[in-house]
Design a protein around this motif. Structure first.
Motif, short mmCIF file in Angstrom:
data_model
loop_
_atom_site.label_atom_id
_atom_site.label_comp_id
_atom_site.label_asym_id
_atom_site.label_seq_id
_atom_site.Cartn_x
_atom_site.Cartn_y
_atom_site.Cartn_z
N CYS A 12 -26.41 -1.41 -10.02
CA CYS A 12 -27.85 -1.27 -9.75
C CYS A 12 -28.16 -1.52 -8.28
O CYS A 12 -29.00 -0.85 -7.69
CB CYS A 12 -28.65 -2.23 -10.63
SG CYS A 12 -28.74 -1.77 -12.36
N LEU A 13 -27.47 -2.51 -7.69
CA LEU A 13 -27.69 -2.81 -6.29
C LEU A 13 -27.25 -1.63 -5.42
O LEU A 13 -27.95 -1.25 -4.47
CB LEU A 13 -26.91 -4.07 -5.90
CG LEU A 13 -27.08 -4.56 -4.46
CD1 LEU A 13 -28.52 -4.90 -4.18
CD2 LEU A 13 -26.19 -5.78 -4.21
N VAL A 14 -26.11 -1.02 -5.75
CA VAL A 14 -25.63 0.14 -5.01
C VAL A 14 -26.63 1.29 -5.13
O VAL A 14 -26.95 1.95 -4.13
CB VAL A 14 -24.25 0.59 -5.54
CG1 VAL A 14 -23.86 1.95 -4.97
CG2 VAL A 14 -23.19 -0.45 -5.19
N GLU A 15 -27.16 1.52 -6.33
CA GLU A 15 -28.13 2.59 -6.52
C GLU A 15 -29.43 2.32 -5.76
O GLU A 15 -30.05 3.23 -5.22
CB GLU A 15 -28.42 2.79 -8.01
CG GLU A 15 -27.23 3.36 -8.77
CD GLU A 15 -27.57 3.67 -10.21
OE1 GLU A 15 -28.77 3.66 -10.55
OE2 GLU A 15 -26.64 3.94 -11.00
N ASN A 16 -29.83 1.07 -5.71
CA ASN A 16 -31.04 0.72 -4.94
C ASN A 16 -30.84 1.00 -3.47
O ASN A 16 -31.74 1.51 -2.79
CB ASN A 16 -31.37 -0.76 -5.15
CG ASN A 16 -32.37 -0.97 -6.26
OD1 ASN A 16 -32.83 -0.01 -6.87
ND2 ASN A 16 -32.69 -2.21 -6.54
N GLN A 17 -29.67 0.66 -2.95
CA GLN A 17 -29.39 0.92 -1.54
C GLN A 17 -29.35 2.41 -1.25
O GLN A 17 -29.83 2.87 -0.21
CB GLN A 17 -28.06 0.26 -1.15
CG GLN A 17 -28.11 -1.26 -1.17
CD GLN A 17 -26.75 -1.89 -0.93
OE1 GLN A 17 -25.71 -1.24 -1.08
NE2 GLN A 17 -26.74 -3.19 -0.61
N GLN A 18 -28.79 3.19 -2.17
CA GLN A 18 -28.78 4.64 -2.01
C GLN A 18 -30.19 5.21 -2.02
O GLN A 18 -30.52 6.09 -1.23
CB GLN A 18 -27.94 5.28 -3.12
CG GLN A 18 -26.45 4.98 -3.01
CD GLN A 18 -25.67 5.55 -4.18
OE1 GLN A 18 -26.24 5.97 -5.19
NE2 GLN A 18 -24.34 5.57 -4.06
N LYS A 19 -31.02 4.69 -2.91
CA LYS A 19 -32.42 5.14 -2.97
C LYS A 19 -33.15 4.80 -1.67
O LYS A 19 -33.94 5.61 -1.17
CB LYS A 19 -33.15 4.47 -4.14
CG LYS A 19 -32.81 5.07 -5.50
CD LYS A 19 -33.58 4.36 -6.60
CE LYS A 19 -35.07 4.52 -6.41
NZ LYS A 19 -35.86 3.84 -7.46
N ALA A 20 -32.90 3.61 -1.14
CA ALA A 20 -33.56 3.22 0.10
C ALA A 20 -33.13 4.12 1.25
O ALA A 20 -33.95 4.51 2.10
CB ALA A 20 -33.24 1.76 0.42
N THR A 21 -31.85 4.47 1.28
CA THR A 21 -31.34 5.36 2.33
C THR A 21 -31.95 6.75 2.21
O THR A 21 -32.38 7.35 3.21
CB THR A 21 -29.81 5.46 2.25
OG1 THR A 21 -29.24 4.15 2.38
CG2 THR A 21 -29.27 6.35 3.35
N GLU A 22 -32.01 7.27 0.99
CA GLU A 22 -32.59 8.59 0.77
C GLU A 22 -34.08 8.61 1.08
O GLU A 22 -34.60 9.58 1.64
CB GLU A 22 -32.36 9.03 -0.67
CG GLU A 22 -30.90 9.29 -1.01
CD GLU A 22 -30.68 9.56 -2.48
OE1 GLU A 22 -31.69 9.53 -3.23
OE2 GLU A 22 -29.53 9.80 -2.89
N ALA A 23 -34.77 7.52 0.74
CA ALA A 23 -36.21 7.47 0.99
C ALA A 23 -36.53 7.45 2.48
O ALA A 23 -37.60 7.90 2.90
CB ALA A 23 -36.81 6.24 0.32
N SER A 24 -35.61 6.93 3.27
CA SER A 24 -35.85 6.87 4.71
C SER A 24 -35.60 8.20 5.40
O SER A 24 -36.01 8.39 6.55
CB SER A 24 -34.96 5.79 5.35
OG SER A 24 -33.60 6.13 5.19
N THR A 25 -34.94 9.13 4.70
CA THR A 25 -34.62 10.42 5.32
C THR A 25 -35.34 11.59 4.69
O THR A 25 -35.39 12.67 5.26
CB THR A 25 -33.10 10.68 5.23
OG1 THR A 25 -32.69 10.64 3.85
CG2 THR A 25 -32.34 9.63 6.01
#
Length: 349
Positions: free
Chosen positions: A294-307
């Motif tokens: 879940c933590l990995v998916e959250n970090q991926q979501k944060a990265t995608e949201a910033s781009t």
């Protein structure tokens, strides 16, 4: 984000400590002192919770925010019914089948959220939940004696519990109310529902009258202590579900089950075997995997949201030490007979 994560850690810690404490208290109350009226006791828990929150409101520790009264009433009554059904399920089923009922709550919640809320659960999340459920099953499930009435009650208990926990999360976000505000407004309906059906259910299960019980000073002390701890249990339950998700709350509930088993062995010398140890270890691995993925998916979501623009679809990303964006349910302990004991429900208000 740091403050939100710290708040979530605090809510999770409070939920674990208070839930384990109330089960230990209720084990003494039910097993040692003979007060076996679990549903009625839960109604008292809710009444004390409401009174405590009313005092907190009077002291202006939180702000009262009324919203749709029909939603509050429906949610409160449903929560009360789900608690009563779980107690009936325990009464009409073997301990092992009751534990299977509790294990079924997670896949049922995942199915309902996938069908009706279009949430996406990745394969890694599904794998970690499978490992968790397998471990808890090894540690807690003993016999599987089936009967038609008990099976029907278990199905109803699972369904109503899933709906109630999903509603806890969605109501807080939809109406933008805090866990304290929702608990304050719904607890009277939950308490009234359980107070009306509690004596009947308890009489059906125990063949005793709760009002004819011999209330010694020691029994009264433990009842008061149980009610006071329940305030913390109820508050932390609503808080955890509001900050994370119903699935994450159920994962936390199984962590509490493992801790209760361990404490029962260490402190109370309850029966324990290699099977219990193996199951707890597997369950802990599942919890760690769940939180990590879940933590990995959250970090991926944060990265995608910033781009790029935020995606519409919501994914399951509620690790035990993280929180999804949004607004921020109790636990009455019913002691199971040997070989294991635990709380009747990790959502008791």
């Amino acid at each position: 984000m740091g403050e939100s994560r710290l708040g979530t850690v605090g809510a999770l810690s409070l939920s674990v400590v208070s839930s384990v404490s109330i089960v230990i208290c209720n084990k003494a109350l039910i097993s040692t002192l003979g007060f076996t009226f679990a549903t009625t006791l839960t109604s008292w828990h809710l009444l004390v919770t409401f009174c405590s929150l009313h005092v907190a409101l009077w002291m202006k520790l939180f702000e009262h925010k009324p919203f749709d009264p029909r939603a509050v009433m429906g949610f409160g009554i449903l929560n009360g019914i789900s608690i009563g059904l779980l107690n009936l399920s325990l009464g009409f089923n073997s301990v092992g089948f009751y534990q299977m009922t509790k294990l079924a709550i997670i896949p049922c919640t995942v199915l309902l959220e996938t069908l009706f809320f279009r949430k996406r659960f990745s394969r890694t999340i599904q794998l970690s939940l499978t490992v968790l459920l397998f471990g808890v099953g090894i540690a807690t499930v003993t016999d599987l004696q089936l009967n038609i009435l008990g099976s029907v009650l278990s199905l109803l208990a699972v369904f109503t519990t899933c709906i109630a926990q999903i509603m806890t999360n969605t109501i807080q976000k939809r109406f933008k109310v805090s866990s304290t505000q929702l608990l304050y407004q719904s607890s009277p309906y939950q308490a009234l529902t359980l107070f009306m059906i509690g004596p009947f259910l308890d009489g059906l299960l125990t063949n005793q009258n709760v009002f004819a019980f011999n209330y010694t000073p020691l029994v009264l002390v433990f009842i008061v202590l149980s009610c006071l701890i329940s305030v913390s249990v109820n508050f932390s339950t609503f808080l955890v579900i509001g900050k994370t998700s119903p699935v994450t709350y159920q994962v936390l509930g199984h962590l509490k089950t493992c801790l209760i088993l361990a404490f029962g062995y260490v402190l109370l010398h309850d029966p324990f075997s290699w099977r219990n140890i193996l199951g707890i270890l597997i369950a802990v691995v599942g919890m760690i995997l769940y939180s990590y993925f879940c933590l990995v998916e959250n970090q991926q979501k944060a990265t995608e949201a910033s781009t790029q623009l935020p995606q519409v679809k919501e994914t399951e990303s509620d690790p035990l030490l993280d929180v999804e964006n949004g607004a921020s349910v109790a636990d009455g302990g019913v002691v199971l007979k040997a070989p294991v004991w635990s709380s009747n429900k990790d959502l008791e208000a």
